[in-house]
Design a protein around this motif. Structure first.
Motif, short mmCIF file in Angstrom:
data_model
loop_
_atom_site.label_atom_id
_atom_site.label_comp_id
_atom_site.label_asym_id
_atom_site.label_seq_id
_atom_site.Cartn_x
_atom_site.Cartn_y
_atom_site.Cartn_z
N LYS A 70 -2.28 1.07 -3.13
CA LYS A 70 -2.78 1.92 -2.04
C LYS A 70 -2.23 1.45 -0.69
N ALA A 71 -2.15 0.14 -0.50
CA ALA A 71 -1.61 -0.40 0.76
C ALA A 71 -0.14 -0.05 0.89
N ALA A 72 0.61 -0.08 -0.21
CA ALA A 72 2.03 0.27 -0.15
C ALA A 72 2.21 1.74 0.18
N VAL A 73 1.37 2.59 -0.40
CA VAL A 73 1.46 4.02 -0.09
C VAL A 73 1.16 4.26 1.38
N ALA A 74 0.11 3.61 1.91
CA ALA A 74 -0.23 3.77 3.32
C ALA A 74 0.89 3.25 4.21
#
Length: 172
Positions: A70-74
């Protein structure tokens, strides 16, 4: 207690402990015994506990990977928004962008499908060595088993053929 009378006899007999204190006194203890108990769970209980710990660790790992995803997507969305415009294709759907468009691939496709290097043919002497003396040869594999028999046969042969030199000298 040592020297104590049974309860029924104690009620019927008169109390003589006041008259002779030395006779009724309990003897001193001969030894002291200290017992300690320790419980060790069985193999099934230990296995169940280890499986529980493994499941907890796996669950924590999956949660950590999900948070990183999720952090990589954000991060990719923020980078695409900072670059302006629409961003990389697939970034809007929440997928991780592998490389910016227009940048060449780091690894050329099919690099693992190359031809394997052929080993050079071995000489006849090397084949002889591997067959008869090498680490996988019959001689090397059977030597630990045959060693004692070879030594026994050698000693028997030595005593048979050279027994005269092993004998004690004649008495004088």
């Amino acid at each position: 207690r040592l020297g104590a009378a049974p309860p029924a006899a104690a009620a019927a007999a008169p109390d003589t402990s006041a008259a002779a204190p030395d006779a009724a006194a309990a003897p001193p203890p001969l030894c002291t015994v200290v017992l300690s108990l320790a419980f060790e769970p069985g193999t099934k209980a230990r296995r169940d506990k280890l499986y529980t710990a493994l499941n907890d660790a796996s669950r924590a790992k999956v949660e950590a990977i999900d948070r990183l995803r999720k952090a990589a997507v954000a991060s990719n969305r923020a980078r695409a928004a900072a670059a302006g415009g629409e961003g990389a294709p697939g970034a809007a759907e929440g997928r991780v962008v592998q490389r910016p468009p227009g940048k060449p691939a780091a690894v050329r496709p099919g690099f693992l499908n190359g031809t394997a290097k052929k080993e050079p043919e071995k000489s006849r002497m090397w084949g002889f060595y591997e067959r008869f003396l090498g680490p996988k040869s019959l001689l090397r594999r059977s030597w630990p088993l045959a060693k004692n028999y070879v030594l026994f046969g050698g000693f028997v042969g030595m005593m048979h053929f050279k027994g005269g030199s092993l004998a004690l000298p004649p008495p004088m």
